[in-house]
Design an enzyme around this catalytic site. Structure first.
Site, PDB file in Angstrom:
ATOM      1  N   TYR A 136       5.753  27.089 -12.962  1.00  0.00           N
ATOM      2  CA  TYR A 136       4.411  26.522 -12.813  1.00  0.00           C
ATOM      3  C   TYR A 136       3.389  27.176 -13.744  1.00  0.00           C
ATOM      4  O   TYR A 136       2.188  27.098 -13.499  1.00  0.00           O
ATOM      5  CB  TYR A 136       3.954  26.628 -11.355  1.00  0.00           C
ATOM      6  CG  TYR A 136       4.708  25.683 -10.450  1.00  0.00           C
ATOM      7  CD1 TYR A 136       4.460  24.316 -10.494  1.00  0.00           C
ATOM      8  CD2 TYR A 136       5.668  26.149  -9.563  1.00  0.00           C
ATOM      9  CE1 TYR A 136       5.155  23.431  -9.678  1.00  0.00           C
ATOM     10  CE2 TYR A 136       6.366  25.274  -8.733  1.00  0.00           C
ATOM     11  CZ  TYR A 136       6.099  23.918  -8.802  1.00  0.00           C
ATOM     12  OH  TYR A 136       6.787  23.053  -7.986  1.00  0.00           O
TER      13      TYR A 136
ATOM     14  N   ASN B 260       3.641  19.211   0.215  1.00  0.00           N
ATOM     15  CA  ASN B 260       3.856  17.788  -0.039  1.00  0.00           C
ATOM     16  C   ASN B 260       5.316  17.405  -0.293  1.00  0.00           C
ATOM     17  O   ASN B 260       5.597  16.410  -0.925  1.00  0.00           O
ATOM     18  CB  ASN B 260       2.938  17.291  -1.164  1.00  0.00           C
ATOM     19  CG  ASN B 260       3.208  17.974  -2.485  1.00  0.00           C
ATOM     20  OD1 ASN B 260       4.250  18.592  -2.681  1.00  0.00           O
ATOM     21  ND2 ASN B 260       2.277  17.856  -3.406  1.00  0.00           N
TER      22      ASN B 260
ATOM     23  N   GLU C 180      11.898  20.972 -17.524  1.00  0.00           N
ATOM     24  CA  GLU C 180      12.245  21.331 -16.157  1.00  0.00           C
ATOM     25  C   GLU C 180      13.750  21.272 -15.910  1.00  0.00           C
ATOM     26  O   GLU C 180      14.305  22.113 -15.202  1.00  0.00           O
ATOM     27  CB  GLU C 180      11.488  20.428 -15.181  1.00  0.00           C
ATOM     28  CG  GLU C 180       9.988  20.692 -15.239  1.00  0.00           C
ATOM     29  CD  GLU C 180       9.158  19.730 -14.404  1.00  0.00           C
ATOM     30  OE1 GLU C 180       9.727  18.800 -13.780  1.00  0.00           O
ATOM     31  OE2 GLU C 180       7.925  19.913 -14.376  1.00  0.00           O
TER      32      GLU C 180
ATOM     33  N   HIS D 193       8.642  17.566  -5.589  1.00  0.00           N
ATOM     34  CA  HIS D 193       8.097  17.638  -6.952  1.00  0.00           C
ATOM     35  C   HIS D 193       8.871  16.645  -7.802  1.00  0.00           C
ATOM     36  O   HIS D 193      10.061  16.434  -7.595  1.00  0.00           O
ATOM     37  CB  HIS D 193       8.304  19.054  -7.521  1.00  0.00           C
ATOM     38  CG  HIS D 193       8.138  19.120  -9.008  1.00  0.00           C
ATOM     39  ND1 HIS D 193       6.911  19.329  -9.608  1.00  0.00           N
ATOM     40  CD2 HIS D 193       9.037  18.983 -10.023  1.00  0.00           C
ATOM     41  CE1 HIS D 193       7.078  19.333 -10.930  1.00  0.00           C
ATOM     42  NE2 HIS D 193       8.349  19.119 -11.195  1.00  0.00           N
TER      43      HIS D 193
END
Length: 132
Positions: free
Chosen positions: A49, A112, A126, A115
């Site tokens: 991140y 949430n 990623e 991702h």
């Protein structure tokens, strides 16, 4: 065919939603081509991140992503990046369309559930980060 990365975050693992979430992608024509079950270290979460390092939520995000195991996986399918993001729903679950993963399972914008890569460049970075 396009590949993208998704991660079932620690809250999704804790709620025992791994199979449910993977099934949603498969029912929508996607193929899961690689998957891991792991716990991120502070260094790994910080590196992943890194683009958010200057944001006010960065420290909380790293703390959350290291709070328990997560499941990064590679999804393959036609127009995968956009379609996966549509299935996930808006980052804020209160704004997510009914029937999306976040609308159905997420508690908040911070917790949430999932991702998903937001661009081809992000997907490539990623996927490389988790799967070499």
């Amino acid at each position: 065919m396009q590949k993208t990365l998704s991660i079932i975050k620690p809250d999704g693992v804790q709620k025992k939603l791994i199979g449910t979430i993977l099934n949603r992608f498969e029912k929508n024509g996607f193929k899961i081509v690689n998957l891991k079950y792991l716990s991120l270290t502070n260094d790994q979460a910080g590196e992943f991140y890194n683009m958010h390092k200057e944001m006010s939520f960065y420290a909380d995000l790293v703390k959350f992503m290291t709070s328990g195991p997560c499941v990064p996986f590679v999804i393959e399918g036609e127009n995968a990046i956009l379609r996966v993001r549509e299935l996930m729903g808006a980052t804020n679950p209160s704004e997510a369309d009914k029937g999306t993963i976040r609308a159905d399972f997420a508690e908040s914008i911070d917790k949430n559930i999932i991702h998903g890569s937001d661009s081809q460049e992000s997907a490539e970075r990623e996927i490389l980060f988790f799967f070499g």
